[in-house]
Design a protein around this motif. Structure first.
Motif, PDB file in Angstrom:
ATOM      1  N   GLN A 217     -72.778 -35.671 -46.903  1.00 59.93           N
ATOM      2  CA  GLN A 217     -71.400 -35.709 -47.595  1.00 59.93           C
ATOM      3  C   GLN A 217     -70.522 -35.045 -47.345  1.00 59.93           C
ATOM      4  OE1 GLN A 217     -74.030 -35.804 -49.764  1.00 59.93           O
ATOM      5  NE2 GLN A 217     -74.921 -37.564 -49.098  1.00 59.93           N
TER       6      GLN A 217
ATOM      7  N   GLU B  65     -79.843 -47.140 -49.142  1.00 63.56           N
ATOM      8  CA  GLU B  65     -80.795 -45.565 -50.162  1.00 63.56           C
ATOM      9  C   GLU B  65     -78.976 -45.322 -50.264  1.00 63.56           C
ATOM     10  OE1 GLU B  65     -81.935 -42.950 -47.199  1.00 63.56           O
ATOM     11  OE2 GLU B  65     -83.821 -42.921 -46.959  1.00 63.56           O
ATOM     12  N   ILE B  66     -78.205 -45.659 -50.074  1.00 58.52           N
ATOM     13  CA  ILE B  66     -76.817 -45.051 -50.793  1.00 58.52           C
ATOM     14  C   ILE B  66     -75.527 -46.577 -50.738  1.00 58.52           C
ATOM     15  CG2 ILE B  66     -75.417 -44.247 -50.616  1.00 58.52           C
ATOM     16  CD1 ILE B  66     -76.601 -41.799 -49.553  1.00 58.52           C
TER      17      ILE B  66
ATOM     18  N   PHE C 145     -69.946 -41.905 -53.296  1.00 59.45           N
ATOM     19  CA  PHE C 145     -71.642 -42.380 -53.188  1.00 59.45           C
ATOM     20  C   PHE C 145     -72.780 -42.496 -53.996  1.00 59.45           C
ATOM     21  CE2 PHE C 145     -69.420 -38.891 -49.469  1.00 59.45           C
ATOM     22  CZ  PHE C 145     -69.667 -40.719 -48.972  1.00 59.45           C
ATOM     23  N   THR C 146     -72.961 -43.127 -54.053  1.00 62.42           N
ATOM     24  CA  THR C 146     -73.857 -43.543 -55.449  1.00 62.42           C
ATOM     25  C   THR C 146     -75.448 -43.713 -55.178  1.00 62.42           C
ATOM     26  OG1 THR C 146     -72.302 -44.477 -56.398  1.00 62.42           O
ATOM     27  CG2 THR C 146     -74.399 -45.149 -57.392  1.00 62.42           C
ATOM     28  N   SER C 147     -76.710 -43.166 -55.291  1.00 61.80           N
ATOM     29  CA  SER C 147     -77.773 -43.687 -55.378  1.00 61.80           C
ATOM     30  C   SER C 147     -78.498 -45.026 -56.002  1.00 61.80           C
ATOM     31  CB  SER C 147     -78.782 -42.595 -55.718  1.00 61.80           C
ATOM     32  OG  SER C 147     -79.971 -43.079 -55.665  1.00 61.80           O
TER      33      SER C 147
ATOM     34  N   ILE D  55     -73.654 -38.902 -55.841  1.00 55.95           N
ATOM     35  CA  ILE D  55     -74.635 -38.448 -55.415  1.00 55.95           C
ATOM     36  C   ILE D  55     -72.907 -37.350 -54.353  1.00 55.95           C
ATOM     37  CG2 ILE D  55     -75.249 -37.657 -52.742  1.00 55.95           C
ATOM     38  CD1 ILE D  55     -76.731 -40.523 -52.954  1.00 55.95           C
TER      39      ILE D  55
END
Length: 286
Positions: free
Chosen positions: A111, A52-53, A64-66, A73
């Protein structure tokens, strides 16, 4: 730094040498999905278990990237460090900091940094006496330094490669600790060797890999050997010694546990260092 997602669908690449970014690819569609800009060279990239990430790290930040929509994110400013590890349940992220002597635990749901733990403190007096006898390292660090972190597949154990050797911690004890890492349940020591012109002595374990079938941890380091550490018995032994004993800085075990790959540097502390990769028959050694 290259990482394939658990299913093999995605590939993440961390870039350096002036290209301070991470890139995310869809291997099935053969396309670039996202370029993630960092403030420094990207030292680590990892996928969460459910893909997911994508977590990417540079010296000063964690992004953090979707993966679903390729949108950012969150960003955490974490300070000096280079390594990350994600718990198999996908809840927590670990990151080293403050010269590799701190371990930050981050909640991936929020996060946010949950806590920061110090590694084991070292005795300066004992170090000085050992160094004067010509036995210990010639430089002193007030705490053990983390060079790699990983988890057992079931998430029960946190495994660390440190300058002083391999350390295995009970994850629940780590989570419940307040300010310092708990005592390891199993450990092995790095070998102290002379480096450069021989006037300096160092000891570092750079990388680890977990053989879940045999319940064994493989490790490599400055001494130019592949070692194994049995979690059940605590026995440590040498599986392989490379000719000339070049420093081994990276170790990767194949998913079928049949082979492993090593990344070594011959004459690491000389101007004309030589980098090379080798593939080994692990079944023949184990």
């Amino acid at each position: 730094m290259i990482q394939v997602s658990p299913s093999g669908k995605f590939l993440a690449v961390g870039h350096a040498s002036g290209s301070w970014q991470a890139t995310l690819y869809d291997l099935e569609q053969k396309e670039l999905l996202k370029t993630i800009l960092h403030v420094r060279a990207t030292s680590s990239v990892q996928f969460t278990p459910k893909e997911e990430i994508l977590v990417s790290r540079s010296e000063e930040e964690i992004i953090f990237t979707s993966i679903k929509n390729s949108q950012q994110i969150a960003v955490i400013k974490i300070g000096h460090g280079s390594k990350i590890a994600i718990h198999p349940d996908g809840r927590y992220l670990l990151a080293d900091g403050e010269g590799k002597s701190k371990l930050a635990i981050i909640d991936l749901n929020t996060q946010k940094v949950v806590k920061v733990l110090s590694t084991a403190a070292l005795d300066r007096t004992a170090w000085m006496a050992s160094a004067q006898r010509g036995e210990g390292e010639t430089s002193f660090s007030p705490n053990e330094m983390i060079f790699k972190m990983d988890f057992s597949p079931d998430g029960q154990w946190l495994i660390c490669a440190m300058d002083r050797g391999v350390r295995v911690f009970e994850w629940n004890e780590v989570l419940s600790s307040k300010s310092e890492l708990p005592l390891p349940i199993v450990a092995s020591s790095s070998e102290i060797i002379a480096v450069g012109d021989g006037a300096s002595r160092m000891a570092t374990t750079y990388d680890i890999a977990f053989d879940w079938q045999r319940n064994v941890i493989l490790s490599c380091g400055l001494e130019g050997k592949i070692k194994s550490l049995d979690l059940a018995t605590g026995e440590s032994k040498v599986l392989l010694e490379l000719p000339g004993r070049p420093a081994m800085i990276q170790l990767d075990l194949s998913r079928d546990l049949a082979t492993f790959c090593t990344h070594s540097i011959r004459d690491m502390f000389e101007r004309k260092e030589e980098w090379f990769v080798q593939i080994w028959n692990y079944l023949g050694l184990a």
